[in-house]
Design a protein around this motif. Structure first.
Motif, PDB file in Angstrom:
ATOM      1  N   ALA A  16      14.066  -3.453  -4.925  1.00  0.00           N
ATOM      2  CA  ALA A  16      13.157  -3.324  -6.284  1.00  0.00           C
ATOM      3  C   ALA A  16      12.330  -3.476  -6.121  1.00  0.00           C
ATOM      4  O   ALA A  16      11.077  -2.457  -6.764  1.00  0.00           O
ATOM      5  CB  ALA A  16      14.262  -3.540  -7.688  1.00  0.00           C
ATOM      6  N   VAL A  17      11.501  -5.152  -5.779  1.00  0.00           N
ATOM      7  CA  VAL A  17      10.843  -5.299  -5.646  1.00  0.00           C
ATOM      8  C   VAL A  17       9.327  -5.237  -4.217  1.00  0.00           C
ATOM      9  O   VAL A  17       8.597  -4.169  -4.862  1.00  0.00           O
ATOM     10  CB  VAL A  17      10.520  -7.053  -5.318  1.00  0.00           C
ATOM     11  N   ARG A  18      10.322  -4.367  -3.744  1.00  0.00           N
ATOM     12  CA  ARG A  18       9.503  -3.323  -2.491  1.00  0.00           C
ATOM     13  C   ARG A  18       9.419  -2.151  -2.690  1.00  0.00           C
ATOM     14  O   ARG A  18       8.317  -1.773  -2.503  1.00  0.00           O
ATOM     15  CB  ARG A  18      10.694  -3.639  -0.876  1.00  0.00           C
ATOM     16  N   THR A  19      10.026  -1.334  -3.855  1.00  0.00           N
ATOM     17  CA  THR A  19       9.592  -0.382  -3.813  1.00  0.00           C
ATOM     18  C   THR A  19       8.607  -0.288  -5.523  1.00  0.00           C
ATOM     19  O   THR A  19       8.225   0.779  -5.151  1.00  0.00           O
ATOM     20  CB  THR A  19      11.209   0.407  -5.110  1.00  0.00           C
ATOM     21  N   ALA A  20       9.134  -1.301  -6.574  1.00  0.00           N
ATOM     22  CA  ALA A  20       7.809  -1.511  -7.158  1.00  0.00           C
ATOM     23  C   ALA A  20       6.297  -1.611  -6.336  1.00  0.00           C
ATOM     24  O   ALA A  20       5.467  -1.491  -7.007  1.00  0.00           O
ATOM     25  CB  ALA A  20       8.249  -2.385  -8.180  1.00  0.00           C
ATOM     26  N   ALA A  21       6.677  -2.306  -5.002  1.00  0.00           N
ATOM     27  CA  ALA A  21       4.722  -2.808  -5.353  1.00  0.00           C
ATOM     28  C   ALA A  21       4.877  -2.536  -3.726  1.00  0.00           C
ATOM     29  O   ALA A  21       4.164  -3.200  -2.824  1.00  0.00           O
ATOM     30  CB  ALA A  21       5.018  -4.307  -5.145  1.00  0.00           C
ATOM     31  N   PRO A  22       3.986  -0.851  -3.514  1.00  0.00           N
ATOM     32  CA  PRO A  22       3.529  -1.113  -2.174  1.00  0.00           C
ATOM     33  C   PRO A  22       2.850  -1.279  -1.847  1.00  0.00           C
ATOM     34  O   PRO A  22       1.901  -1.719  -2.923  1.00  0.00           O
ATOM     35  CB  PRO A  22       3.866   1.199  -1.876  1.00  0.00           C
ATOM     36  N   ALA A 116       7.441 -11.909   0.622  1.00  0.00           N
ATOM     37  CA  ALA A 116       7.058 -11.063   2.103  1.00  0.00           C
ATOM     38  C   ALA A 116       6.185 -10.151   1.298  1.00  0.00           C
ATOM     39  O   ALA A 116       5.415  -9.656   2.985  1.00  0.00           O
ATOM     40  CB  ALA A 116       8.181 -10.333   2.115  1.00  0.00           C
ATOM     41  N   ILE A 117       5.326  -9.816   0.293  1.00  0.00           N
ATOM     42  CA  ILE A 117       4.710  -8.983  -0.497  1.00  0.00           C
ATOM     43  C   ILE A 117       3.602  -9.365  -0.722  1.00  0.00           C
ATOM     44  O   ILE A 117       2.664  -8.950   0.331  1.00  0.00           O
ATOM     45  CB  ILE A 117       5.583  -8.170  -0.778  1.00  0.00           C
ATOM     46  N   GLY A 151       8.097 -12.424  12.755  1.00  0.00           N
ATOM     47  CA  GLY A 151       9.159 -12.678  11.705  1.00  0.00           C
ATOM     48  C   GLY A 151       9.084 -12.047  10.962  1.00  0.00           C
ATOM     49  O   GLY A 151       7.915 -10.990  11.035  1.00  0.00           O
ATOM     50  N   VAL A 152       9.428 -12.181   9.308  1.00  0.00           N
ATOM     51  CA  VAL A 152       9.422 -11.228   8.267  1.00  0.00           C
ATOM     52  C   VAL A 152       7.890 -10.831   8.130  1.00  0.00           C
ATOM     53  O   VAL A 152       7.442 -10.140   7.856  1.00  0.00           O
ATOM     54  CB  VAL A 152      10.498 -11.239   7.245  1.00  0.00           C
ATOM     55  N   GLN A 153       6.991 -12.083   8.371  1.00  0.00           N
ATOM     56  CA  GLN A 153       5.468 -12.295   7.832  1.00  0.00           C
ATOM     57  C   GLN A 153       4.704 -11.228   9.048  1.00  0.00           C
ATOM     58  O   GLN A 153       4.316 -10.493   8.306  1.00  0.00           O
ATOM     59  CB  GLN A 153       5.057 -13.828   7.005  1.00  0.00           C
ATOM     60  N   ALA A 154       5.002 -11.726  10.069  1.00  0.00           N
ATOM     61  CA  ALA A 154       4.311 -10.665  11.189  1.00  0.00           C
ATOM     62  C   ALA A 154       4.730  -8.821  10.966  1.00  0.00           C
ATOM     63  O   ALA A 154       4.466  -8.343  10.793  1.00  0.00           O
ATOM     64  CB  ALA A 154       5.273 -11.003  12.688  1.00  0.00           C
ATOM     65  N   LEU A 155       6.267  -8.814  10.366  1.00  0.00           N
ATOM     66  CA  LEU A 155       6.702  -7.457  10.252  1.00  0.00           C
ATOM     67  C   LEU A 155       5.700  -7.059   9.288  1.00  0.00           C
ATOM     68  O   LEU A 155       5.518  -5.894   9.109  1.00  0.00           O
ATOM     69  CB  LEU A 155       8.326  -7.657  10.023  1.00  0.00           C
ATOM     70  N   ASN A 156       6.372  -7.505   7.735  1.00  0.00           N
ATOM     71  CA  ASN A 156       5.571  -7.147   6.752  1.00  0.00           C
ATOM     72  C   ASN A 156       3.664  -6.855   7.210  1.00  0.00           C
ATOM     73  O   ASN A 156       3.206  -6.334   6.437  1.00  0.00           O
ATOM     74  CB  ASN A 156       5.107  -7.978   5.562  1.00  0.00           C
ATOM     75  N   GLU A 311      -1.494 -14.405  -6.871  1.00  0.00           N
ATOM     76  CA  GLU A 311      -1.182 -13.771  -6.244  1.00  0.00           C
ATOM     77  C   GLU A 311       0.343 -13.301  -6.272  1.00  0.00           C
ATOM     78  O   GLU A 311       0.947 -12.101  -7.000  1.00  0.00           O
ATOM     79  CB  GLU A 311      -0.704 -14.292  -4.635  1.00  0.00           C
ATOM     80  N   ASP A 312       1.228 -14.151  -6.903  1.00  0.00           N
ATOM     81  CA  ASP A 312       2.586 -13.818  -7.145  1.00  0.00           C
ATOM     82  C   ASP A 312       2.625 -13.388  -7.878  1.00  0.00           C
ATOM     83  O   ASP A 312       3.344 -12.760  -8.687  1.00  0.00           O
ATOM     84  CB  ASP A 312       3.515 -15.138  -6.858  1.00  0.00           C
ATOM     85  N   LEU A 313       2.137 -13.828  -9.382  1.00  0.00           N
ATOM     86  CA  LEU A 313       1.422 -13.496 -10.847  1.00  0.00           C
ATOM     87  C   LEU A 313       1.182 -12.088 -10.624  1.00  0.00           C
ATOM     88  O   LEU A 313       1.702 -11.403 -11.334  1.00  0.00           O
ATOM     89  CB  LEU A 313       1.107 -14.624 -11.547  1.00  0.00           C
TER      90      LEU A 313
END
Length: 326
Positions: A16-22, A116-117, A151-156, A311-313
């Protein structure tokens, strides 16, 4: 009045986080927040506390106003260095979004996915604006991007760069060839072409993204091309650095926030002392987005990021508003 806790808070899982914040949405939200008055220098310091086999990271933030509503929030993470050997995530956590007017909780969400986003979105926002400030307006429209990490940060970061830098070409460097190939395969399935890179890519790289957990410099800073943009964003802490003093001393420098950099940017300290950086007064992200960067011809530009609570907020508000409209 019924407490929101009594009826159950909305929870946004990783999907849901990924979908809402492209990526484009997240970048624009960060830019808008800075333009509307968010000051990185007022961001709350990251709080550290011991935990069994690791540590807690607590990141509070307040005062974001958007779409007629004011938000605050806190991210609570755990860092367990022994987890990867057990097949578990090293960093895990949750985000609590709060209504600033009443201090009532509004929602919880996957804090690991939020991180990660927001990290790649912030990095690519900075890179985009640094490229736009190229001397003589000569920013390349199809930059060559070299990424360190698998890792995940490189991927994203690769996903975000593909979305934010149209026409960019990508190469990735990692310590474990099998992880690099797995990353390349994952992105190929998404229509993003990436190849394995190496030292020969340095002279041609327009953008270098450092997204690793390395505590020592990844490469010789003298190899970076004049005019290139380097983002060092994989680590925080004064005892950790992804880039060397050679690169720092030959570069224009932009930071997320000056105060946070002096607390945690090992990429910058001890290449120069805190007192030297205070005299230099490097631009922060608000000033960068405000168009105040003047690149020095013939110099690389280094962006040093440690991750900040504002940034998180901002990203959490995007998730909440986007998800609750569905």
């Amino acid at each position: 009045m019924t407490s929101p806790l009594s009826v159950g808070l909305p929870y946004f899982d990783a999907a849901a986080v990924r979908t809402a914040a492209p990526w484009p949405t997240a970048v624009v939200a960060l830019e808008r927040a800075l333009a509307d008055g968010v000051d990185p220098e007022l961001d709350s310091p990251r709080l550290f506390s011991p935990a069994p086999g690791g540590e807690f990271l607590i990141m509070p933030a307040q005062g974001l106003s958007t779409n007629g509503r004011s938000y605050s929030g806190v991210k609570a993470l755990t860092v367990a260095p022994g987890n990867p050997a057990r097949g578990l995530e090293k960093i895990q956590g949750i985000y609590l979004l709060i209504d600033s007017d009443t201090l009532a909780p509004l929602a919880t969400m996957d804090g690991t996915e939020l991180t990660a986003i927001r990290t790649p979105a912030t990095t690519l926002m900075a890179v985009k604006h640094i490229l736009a400030a190229a001397p003589g307006g000569e920013a390349k429209h199809e930059p060559q991007v070299l990424v360190f990490g698998a890792g995940v940060q490189a991927l994203n970061h690769l996903r975000a760069a593909h979305a934010v830098l149209p026409g960019a070409r990508f190469a990735v460097v990692g310590q474990r060839p099998e992880r690099v190939q797995a990353l390349i395969g994952t992105l190929a399935a998404e229509g993003i072409e990436v190849r394995a890179g190496g030292a020969a890519d340095f002279p041609e790289a327009d953008v270098i993204l450092c997204t690793t957990s390395s505590r020592t410099p990844l490469f010789d800073g003298g190899l970076v091309a004049d005019g290139a943009v380097v983002a060092a964003v994989g680590q925080h802490g004064l005892d950790a650095r992804e880039v060397d003093a050679t690169l720092v001393l030959r570069s224009d420098v932009v930071v997320e926030g000056r105060a946070s950099a002096m607390r945690e940017a090992g990429d910058l300290i001890p290449a120069r002392s805190v007192e030297e950086w205070e005299g230099i007064h490097p631009l922060n992200l608000r000033e960068l987005v405000g168009g105040k960067l003047e690149r020095t011809p013939g110099k690389p530009c280094l962006y040093a990021g440690v991750g900040m609570a504002w940034e998180d907020l901002v990203t959490a508000a995007v998730v909440y508003e986007g998800g609750t409209r569905e």
